[in-house]
Design an enzyme around this catalytic site. Structure first.
Site, PDB file in Angstrom:
ATOM      1  N   VAL A  60     -52.758  -6.603  71.057  1.00 21.89           N
ATOM      2  CA  VAL A  60     -53.934  -5.758  71.305  1.00 21.89           C
ATOM      3  C   VAL A  60     -55.159  -6.168  70.502  1.00 21.89           C
ATOM      4  CG1 VAL A  60     -52.634  -3.714  71.992  1.00 21.89           C
ATOM      5  CG2 VAL A  60     -53.179  -4.067  69.579  1.00 21.89           C
ATOM      6  N   TYR A  61     -55.009  -7.005  69.488  1.00 23.00           N
ATOM      7  CA  TYR A  61     -56.162  -7.350  68.661  1.00 23.00           C
ATOM      8  C   TYR A  61     -57.192  -8.110  69.499  1.00 23.00           C
ATOM      9  CZ  TYR A  61     -53.351  -6.178  64.507  1.00 23.00           C
ATOM     10  OH  TYR A  61     -52.581  -5.539  63.563  1.00 23.00           O
TER      11      TYR A  61
END
Length: 322
Positions: A60-61
């Site tokens: 998700v980064y």
């Protein structure tokens, strides 16, 4: 750089892990303060040259761009077998059903996407980013076990959750003969020590490595109380983690750092490294001095008096980060 075993495994990791949430395209994902590829690569290279072998990112980064940037840099600057590469699964990667969580479908899909972005055929440590209350733990643990048996993952780990949830997942894996978690990446620093009540004793008893995230309390332990930065100005999540009463602890860090003639970051990280359950703090680095301080902290020995002074102001906090 010092190297230690990850929990009760035979895996050696550097005493500092480079947290790669800092690296990713600023216009992708939730963090506008991240560094693009051109700005990220020198810092990743500096970490490698300092002896850091443990790199932690997540799908998700920055909407997957952290994995892409980190993967390319590590392929260019290091030999794959010499590093320990960790990523995570759980957060939402796309809208609609099955775009997040720890179902078998999500896990088997997301590992392939992560491997593609990282440019590798396996990750050394695959971590669930949070507990998923909507999926049976049996489904999650069997899917993770299957990834290990398929060779896509070497070890599995977990992140912030309640101790009873972690224990339930470990027991489920053991009961079925599946792979157990070898690490816990949790919220732990001088301003937030609630993990000392249940999670850290559980990890110590079970031989689980501890990889604290936000070891510097999102920078609050490194500057005067109330000082605002470009990141803190937009960090609503960070604002929810800490409270006004934490000022006394920050002031204690400031006093000891001044007496020692070292930056505050070194003192705060050294305190964590003195904790017997901690394997490797996950340290973010947006500037070269951030890495320099992290490495120097591994050599800073605090006295019993200094440790007590740092710990004395602490007051209980509401559970945060789960």
């Amino acid at each position: 750089m010092q190297y230690v075993k990850l929990g009760s495994t035979g895996l050696d990791v550097s005493r500092i892990s480079l947290g790669c949430m800092t690296y990713g395209l600023p216009d992708r994902g939730a963090h506008e303060w991240t560094l693009d590829e051109e700005a990220s690569r020198p810092l990743i290279r500096q970490a490698l040259e300092a002896g850091v072998t443990f790199f932690d990112t997540a799908n998700v980064y920055s909407d997957g761009t952290s994995e892409e940037i980190v993967g390319r840099a590590l392929r260019d600057f290091a030999r794959r077998d010499e590093i320990v590469l960790a990523t995570k699964v759980h957060g939402r990667m796309r809208p609609g059903p099955n775009g997040a969580g720890l179902s078998r479908k999500a896990i088997l899909s997301e590992i392939d996407h992560s491997l593609r972005r990282l440019g590798t055929d396996h990750v050394d440590l695959y971590q669930i980013h949070r507990f998923d209350p909507h999926t049976p733990v049996e489904e999650t643990m069997e899917a993770l076990h299957d990834l290990v048996k398929a060779g896509k993952v070497r070890y599995i780990g977990a992140s912030s959750m309640y101790a009873w949830q972690f224990s339930k997942m470990q027991y489920t894996a053991e009961r079925h003969g599946w792979t157990r978690f070898v690490s816990m990446q949790n919220h732990y620093n001088l301003l937030y020590r609630e993990e000392e009540r249940e999670m850290l004793p559980l990890c110590a008893d079970q031989g689980v490595g501890v990889l604290p995230w936000s070891p510097l309390a999102r920078g609050r332990l490194t500057r005067d109380w109330g000082t605002e930065t470009g990141r803190s100005a937009t960090d609503g999540f960070g604002d929810s983690l800490y409270q006004e009463g934490d000022r006394a602890t920050v002031e204690a860090v400031t006093r000891i750092a001044a007496d020692r003639g070292v930056p505050r970051a070194q003192v705060a990280l050294a305190w964590l490294l003195h904790q017997p359950t901690v394997t490797a703090p996950i340290v973010g680095a947006a500037k070269p001095r951030h890495l320099e301080d992290a490495v120097a902290a591994t050599e800073l020995m605090l006295t019993e008096k200094e440790l007590a002074e740092l710990e004395e102001p602490y007051a209980p906090h509401p559970i945060a980060g789960h």
